[in-house]
Design a protein around this motif. Structure first.
Motif, PDB file in Angstrom:
ATOM      1  N   GLU A  78       0.958  -1.265   0.072  1.00  0.00           N
ATOM      2  CA  GLU A  78      -0.008   0.085   0.070  1.00  0.00           C
ATOM      3  C   GLU A  78       0.838   1.084  -0.056  1.00  0.00           C
ATOM      4  O   GLU A  78      -0.335   2.354  -0.416  1.00  0.00           O
ATOM      5  CB  GLU A  78      -0.630   0.047   1.045  1.00  0.00           C
ATOM      6  N   ALA A  79       2.224   1.107   0.032  1.00  0.00           N
ATOM      7  CA  ALA A  79       3.542   2.443   0.174  1.00  0.00           C
ATOM      8  C   ALA A  79       3.893   2.495  -1.838  1.00  0.00           C
ATOM      9  O   ALA A  79       3.194   1.377  -2.505  1.00  0.00           O
ATOM     10  CB  ALA A  79       3.806   2.277   1.212  1.00  0.00           C
ATOM     11  N   ILE A  80       4.262   3.508  -1.815  1.00  0.00           N
ATOM     12  CA  ILE A  80       5.022   3.791  -3.147  1.00  0.00           C
ATOM     13  C   ILE A  80       6.292   3.725  -3.237  1.00  0.00           C
ATOM     14  O   ILE A  80       6.622   4.636  -2.135  1.00  0.00           O
ATOM     15  CB  ILE A  80       4.504   4.699  -3.800  1.00  0.00           C
ATOM     16  N   TYR A  81       6.853   3.319  -4.118  1.00  0.00           N
ATOM     17  CA  TYR A  81       8.675   3.944  -4.278  1.00  0.00           C
ATOM     18  C   TYR A  81       9.153   3.387  -5.032  1.00  0.00           C
ATOM     19  O   TYR A  81       8.156   3.299  -6.584  1.00  0.00           O
ATOM     20  CB  TYR A  81       9.213   2.314  -3.292  1.00  0.00           C
ATOM     21  N   GLU A  92       7.741   5.506 -10.765  1.00  0.00           N
ATOM     22  CA  GLU A  92       7.368   6.879  -9.738  1.00  0.00           C
ATOM     23  C   GLU A  92       6.478   6.648  -8.762  1.00  0.00           C
ATOM     24  O   GLU A  92       6.519   7.503  -7.279  1.00  0.00           O
ATOM     25  CB  GLU A  92       7.975   7.551  -9.789  1.00  0.00           C
ATOM     26  N   SER A  93       5.422   6.085  -8.626  1.00  0.00           N
ATOM     27  CA  SER A  93       3.508   6.980  -8.274  1.00  0.00           C
ATOM     28  C   SER A  93       3.147   5.517  -8.334  1.00  0.00           C
ATOM     29  O   SER A  93       2.116   5.892  -8.141  1.00  0.00           O
ATOM     30  CB  SER A  93       3.342   8.273  -8.193  1.00  0.00           C
ATOM     31  N   ASN A  94       3.002   4.351  -8.362  1.00  0.00           N
ATOM     32  CA  ASN A  94       2.470   2.964  -8.426  1.00  0.00           C
ATOM     33  C   ASN A  94       2.797   2.043  -6.877  1.00  0.00           C
ATOM     34  O   ASN A  94       3.318   2.282  -6.408  1.00  0.00           O
ATOM     35  CB  ASN A  94       2.790   1.954  -9.764  1.00  0.00           C
ATOM     36  N   VAL A  95       1.356   1.714  -6.751  1.00  0.00           N
ATOM     37  CA  VAL A  95       1.122   1.421  -5.561  1.00  0.00           C
ATOM     38  C   VAL A  95       1.534   0.200  -5.211  1.00  0.00           C
ATOM     39  O   VAL A  95       0.979  -0.965  -6.206  1.00  0.00           O
ATOM     40  CB  VAL A  95      -0.202   1.479  -5.075  1.00  0.00           C
ATOM     41  N   SER A 105       3.790  -7.511  -6.786  1.00  0.00           N
ATOM     42  CA  SER A 105       2.307  -6.482  -7.397  1.00  0.00           C
ATOM     43  C   SER A 105       2.475  -5.318  -6.905  1.00  0.00           C
ATOM     44  O   SER A 105       2.412  -4.574  -6.199  1.00  0.00           O
ATOM     45  CB  SER A 105       1.695  -8.449  -7.064  1.00  0.00           C
ATOM     46  N   ILE A 106       2.947  -3.857  -8.784  1.00  0.00           N
ATOM     47  CA  ILE A 106       2.386  -3.087  -8.323  1.00  0.00           C
ATOM     48  C   ILE A 106       1.501  -2.146  -9.224  1.00  0.00           C
ATOM     49  O   ILE A 106       0.896  -3.431 -10.377  1.00  0.00           O
ATOM     50  CB  ILE A 106       3.795  -2.085  -8.672  1.00  0.00           C
ATOM     51  N   THR A 107       0.574  -1.021  -9.569  1.00  0.00           N
ATOM     52  CA  THR A 107      -0.383  -0.764 -10.253  1.00  0.00           C
ATOM     53  C   THR A 107       0.287  -0.434 -10.862  1.00  0.00           C
ATOM     54  O   THR A 107       1.593   0.505 -10.190  1.00  0.00           O
ATOM     55  CB  THR A 107      -1.084  -0.168  -9.145  1.00  0.00           C
ATOM     56  N   ASN A 108      -0.079  -0.028 -12.184  1.00  0.00           N
ATOM     57  CA  ASN A 108       0.367   1.094 -12.985  1.00  0.00           C
ATOM     58  C   ASN A 108      -0.104   2.251 -13.373  1.00  0.00           C
ATOM     59  O   ASN A 108       1.169   2.731 -13.469  1.00  0.00           O
ATOM     60  CB  ASN A 108      -0.155  -0.042 -14.654  1.00  0.00           C
ATOM     61  N   ILE A 125       0.468  -5.272 -12.465  1.00  0.00           N
ATOM     62  CA  ILE A 125       1.734  -5.879 -12.932  1.00  0.00           C
ATOM     63  C   ILE A 125       2.706  -6.785 -11.768  1.00  0.00           C
ATOM     64  O   ILE A 125       2.694  -5.661 -10.755  1.00  0.00           O
ATOM     65  CB  ILE A 125       2.796  -4.382 -13.530  1.00  0.00           C
ATOM     66  N   HIS A 126       2.986  -8.261 -12.431  1.00  0.00           N
ATOM     67  CA  HIS A 126       3.519  -8.545 -11.422  1.00  0.00           C
ATOM     68  C   HIS A 126       5.506  -8.831 -12.286  1.00  0.00           C
ATOM     69  O   HIS A 126       5.506  -9.193 -12.778  1.00  0.00           O
ATOM     70  CB  HIS A 126       2.657 -10.098 -11.356  1.00  0.00           C
TER      71      HIS A 126
END
Length: 213
Positions: A78-81, A92-95, A105-108, A125-126
């Motif tokens: 739930e954080a962004i890295y 840059e701003s994907n959760v 797994s991150i959101t695009n 995205i995995h």
């Protein structure tokens, strides 16, 4: 926000567009009135996996030691890295939505609105953990200074199951925007976590010290 209170130590925040121009706003939130967190976002601080990024040759004891010693950092759901992978793609701003023993797994995009502005569908995205190449940190926004960690060369990745595995986003009411409420995800920098939020598809950050009690 169940059993948590958001304490804002600065009454005036500087809200700047992420990697773009600057704007200003005032943030106002109440810690006294009952608040329905799940009306805005579905997240809990329950058990799950945390990705420990630790310097090669060092031993992990706990998160507090990891921060204080400078041996590495933790990646929480739930954080962004700011991450770059072996396929050359940088985010840059994907959760971060899920961490397993061998994958991430991150959101695009930050959210559906940001994806819509870019003209793309919002999706997950995995990546295998072995594909994580760099993690970047903002050192000084005003001077656009960044540093990056070469994960594959200098760090080991350890997946640990923990009781509080997520950095659930803060929900903040913007007084100067007719009481508009925003979901603000935590974003890791060299100085600690900042808060990012979306407005009209663009991602902004809030400056200020934020603590959980």
């Amino acid at each position: 926000m169940k059993n948590y209170k958001l304490i804002l130590f600065l009454f005036l925040f500087s809200a700047r567009i992420f990697s773009q121009n600057a704007t200003h706003d005032t943030v106002n939130t109440s810690t006294e009135e009952p608040f329905d967190y799940k009306k805005y976002y579905d997240c809990d601080f329950g058990e799950g996996n945390v990705l420990i990024v630790i310097k090669k040759g060092k031993e992990f004891t706990d998160l507090k030691d990891l921060r204080k010693s400078g041996k590495g950092f933790a990646i929480k759901m739930e954080a962004i890295y700011s991450m770059e992978f072996t396929d050359g793609k940088r985010y840059e701003s994907n959760v971060v939505k899920n961490i397993t023993q061998d994958s991430l797994s991150i959101t695009n995009f930050f959210n559906e609105n940001a994806a819509k502005l870019a003209g793309q569908p919002f999706k997950l995205i995995h990546y295998p953990l072995s594909a994580l190449k760099y993690v970047r940190f903002i050192d000084d926004r005003m001077l656009s200074l960044y540093s990056k960690k070469n994960i594959q060369k200098n760090f080991d990745l350890i997946v640990k199951k923990m009781d509080h595995a997520k950095m659930c986003p803060a929900v903040i009411n913007f007084k100067d925007r007719s009481g508009e409420t925003k979901v603000c995800h935590f974003y890791l920098t060299s100085q600690g976590y900042d808060l990012l939020y979306e407005s009209d598809g663009r991602v902004y950050y809030l400056e200020g010290r934020v603590e959980w009690k």
